[in-house]
Design an enzyme around this catalytic site. Sequence first.
Site, PDB file in Angstrom:
ATOM      1  N   SER A 124      31.528  56.876  22.979  1.00 12.71           N
ATOM      2  CA  SER A 124      30.203  57.431  23.255  1.00 12.71           C
ATOM      3  C   SER A 124      29.336  57.395  22.014  1.00 12.71           C
ATOM      4  O   SER A 124      29.840  57.538  20.887  1.00 12.71           O
ATOM      5  CB  SER A 124      30.373  58.878  23.708  1.00 12.71           C
ATOM      6  OG  SER A 124      29.145  59.544  23.741  1.00 12.71           O
ATOM      7  N   TYR A 148      34.084  67.733  22.284  1.00 13.99           N
ATOM      8  CA  TYR A 148      34.093  66.515  23.105  1.00 13.99           C
ATOM      9  C   TYR A 148      33.848  65.284  22.220  1.00 13.99           C
ATOM     10  O   TYR A 148      34.604  64.305  22.262  1.00 13.99           O
ATOM     11  CB  TYR A 148      33.030  66.614  24.215  1.00 13.99           C
ATOM     12  CG  TYR A 148      32.665  65.279  24.804  1.00 13.99           C
ATOM     13  CD1 TYR A 148      33.561  64.605  25.637  1.00 13.99           C
ATOM     14  CD2 TYR A 148      31.446  64.667  24.500  1.00 13.99           C
ATOM     15  CE1 TYR A 148      33.234  63.363  26.148  1.00 13.99           C
ATOM     16  CE2 TYR A 148      31.115  63.433  25.021  1.00 13.99           C
ATOM     17  CZ  TYR A 148      32.015  62.780  25.840  1.00 13.99           C
ATOM     18  OH  TYR A 148      31.697  61.544  26.334  1.00 13.99           O
ATOM     19  N   LYS A 152      36.318  61.864  21.025  1.00 17.15           N
ATOM     20  CA  LYS A 152      35.974  60.427  21.083  1.00 17.15           C
ATOM     21  C   LYS A 152      36.125  59.793  19.708  1.00 17.15           C
ATOM     22  O   LYS A 152      36.706  58.710  19.547  1.00 17.15           O
ATOM     23  CB  LYS A 152      34.535  60.248  21.602  1.00 17.15           C
ATOM     24  CG  LYS A 152      34.338  60.632  23.064  1.00 17.15           C
ATOM     25  CD  LYS A 152      35.110  59.714  24.000  1.00 17.15           C
ATOM     26  CE  LYS A 152      35.012  60.109  25.443  1.00 17.15           C
ATOM     27  NZ  LYS A 152      35.960  59.402  26.316  1.00 17.15           N
TER      28      LYS A 152
HETATM   29  N1  UFG Z   1      17.573  67.202  29.767  1.00 13.17           N
HETATM   30  C1  UFG Z   1      16.641  68.053  30.321  1.00 13.17           C
HETATM   31  N2  UFG Z   1      17.012  68.833  31.366  1.00 13.17           N
HETATM   32  C2  UFG Z   1      18.262  68.797  31.912  1.00 13.17           C
HETATM   33  C3  UFG Z   1      19.214  67.911  31.359  1.00 13.17           C
HETATM   34  C4  UFG Z   1      18.843  67.131  30.280  1.00 13.17           C
HETATM   35  O1  UFG Z   1      15.497  68.125  29.853  1.00 13.17           O
HETATM   36  O2  UFG Z   1      18.530  69.539  32.866  1.00 13.17           O
HETATM   37  C5  UFG Z   1      17.196  66.323  28.648  1.00 13.17           C
HETATM   38  C6  UFG Z   1      18.005  66.541  27.373  1.00 13.17           C
HETATM   39  O3  UFG Z   1      17.428  67.572  26.594  1.00 13.17           O
HETATM   40  C7  UFG Z   1      17.938  65.155  26.736  1.00 13.17           C
HETATM   41  C8  UFG Z   1      17.884  64.203  27.924  1.00 13.17           C
HETATM   42  O4  UFG Z   1      17.439  64.987  29.029  1.00 13.17           O
HETATM   43  O5  UFG Z   1      16.743  65.019  26.002  1.00 13.17           O
HETATM   44  C9  UFG Z   1      19.229  63.597  28.278  1.00 13.17           C
HETATM   45  O6  UFG Z   1      20.192  64.645  28.434  1.00 13.17           O
HETATM   46  P1  UFG Z   1      21.618  64.403  29.113  1.00 13.17           P
HETATM   47  O7  UFG Z   1      22.298  65.727  29.205  1.00 13.17           O
HETATM   48  O8  UFG Z   1      21.457  63.625  30.365  1.00 13.17           O
HETATM   49  O9  UFG Z   1      22.353  63.453  28.080  1.00 13.17           O
HETATM   50  P2  UFG Z   1      22.660  63.700  26.539  1.00 13.17           P
HETATM   51  O10 UFG Z   1      21.873  62.683  25.793  1.00 13.17           O
HETATM   52  O11 UFG Z   1      22.532  65.086  26.123  1.00 13.17           O
HETATM   53  O12 UFG Z   1      24.229  63.442  26.513  1.00 13.17           O
HETATM   54  C10 UFG Z   1      24.781  62.252  26.922  1.00 13.17           C
HETATM   55  C11 UFG Z   1      26.115  62.494  27.645  1.00 13.17           C
HETATM   56  C12 UFG Z   1      27.134  62.997  26.703  1.00 13.17           C
HETATM   57  C13 UFG Z   1      27.225  62.127  25.512  1.00 13.17           C
HETATM   58  C14 UFG Z   1      25.878  61.946  24.887  1.00 13.17           C
HETATM   59  C15 UFG Z   1      25.940  60.909  23.830  1.00 13.17           C
HETATM   60  O13 UFG Z   1      25.955  63.424  28.672  1.00 13.17           O
HETATM   61  O14 UFG Z   1      28.383  62.986  27.343  1.00 13.17           O
HETATM   62  O15 UFG Z   1      24.948  61.462  25.826  1.00 13.17           O
HETATM   63  O16 UFG Z   1      24.907  61.047  22.951  1.00 13.17           O
HETATM   64  F1  UFG Z   1      28.040  62.684  24.599  1.00 13.17           F
END
Ligand code: UFG
Length: 338
Positions: A124, A148, A152
């Site tokens: 990841s 987590y 990885k």
């Molecule tokens: N976001 C929102 N509202 C939500 C969920 C997410 O605004 O309900 C935003 C987050 O703040 C972020 C973007 O949408 O800016 C993406 O968030 P995600 O949770 O979809 O993904 P992340 O980038 O936080 O995390 C993902 C995977 C993880 C992994 C990571 C690697 O979920 O497993 O990328 O950087 F570790």
Amino acid sequence: MSILVTGATGFIGSHFCVEALAQGLDLVLVDNFENSSEKVLDKIELLTGVKPDFHQVDLRDTEKLESLFKDYSFESVVHFAGYKAVGESSADPLMYYRNNIVGSLNLLEMMKRYEVNNLVFSSSATVYSDPVFNPYTEEHRKLPINPYGNTKSMFEDIMQDYAAANPHFSAVPLRYFNPIGAHPSGEMGEDPKGIPNNLMPFITKVAVGQLKELQVFGDDYDTVDGTGVRDYIHVMDLAEGHIRAIAFAENNTGYTPINLGAGKGYSVLEVIKAFEQQNNTSVPYKVVARRAGDLAQYWADATRAKDLLDWETQLTIEDMVKDSWGWQKKYPNGFNDC
Ligand code: UFG
């Protein structure tokens, strides 16, 4: 010679299996169904016409795992199995280390014992630290900030050390950016249990009416519109990346981490807008405080994947939001509706 696929019925594993079986690869699938559905196997058969060779195995169960290595002659392993919820990993780190590290070590030890020398691993972008530079290349400093991410990164290090000790071994961790989308047929997709943590499954559940509104975590980041920017990648592109990585592993040795991303970022508001426009539906949202641990923006430098795997993303953000919605709309309760 066949390819062992762990975590084969999870979100990314299942899409990989469909693509790989469709291309004629000989797969042996395993999963423990802890976070996936048995119905995925029917879907794989429906979409490929191939009845998957499946075994219910938990990687923490070394006896069962070994019997698999005795029964088959594997050339390569694609290792998707693992827990993947950031918040849960902070609440119960030992559970994460046992499953993601001990389970993976059991697998690697079995590969050593049975001289299976090609390992493609679900890693990841979370292994990287806060961006020292953006986009991230594979040389970027690693420093995960939750258990987590540590699992990885640690297993990458274990693969690297083992590859250094075994000149026949090829270790290819694939560092995914943000996988979304679903099979274009609408027959298979992401099916998170409970309230989703990630953006796209949350959006689709709001659009289908199961959740009231999306919370946008912060609009005061230093980004194009203040909301977080990520590199979203269609799960079908990701599946193809793994197929190329297996061929690479089989023809090379050593440790080769590779980013799989589009090389382009979209903000939360841009994703919402693309979803609404493409699917002619609305996604009510409200802006709330930042989520702890979130970075403002990052995306992949995907040059290495292009150079080594001759792979780059083919599908657009429009394809991603269309296919995510296609699956959610057809099966509002995921595999329970199938
Ligand atoms: N976001 C929102 N509202 C939500 C969920 C997410 O605004 O309900 C935003 C987050 O703040 C972020 C973007 O949408 O800016 C993406 O968030 P995600 O949770 O979809 O993904 P992340 O980038 O936080 O995390 C993902 C995977 C993880 C992994 C990571 C690697 O979920 O497993 O990328 O950087 F570790």
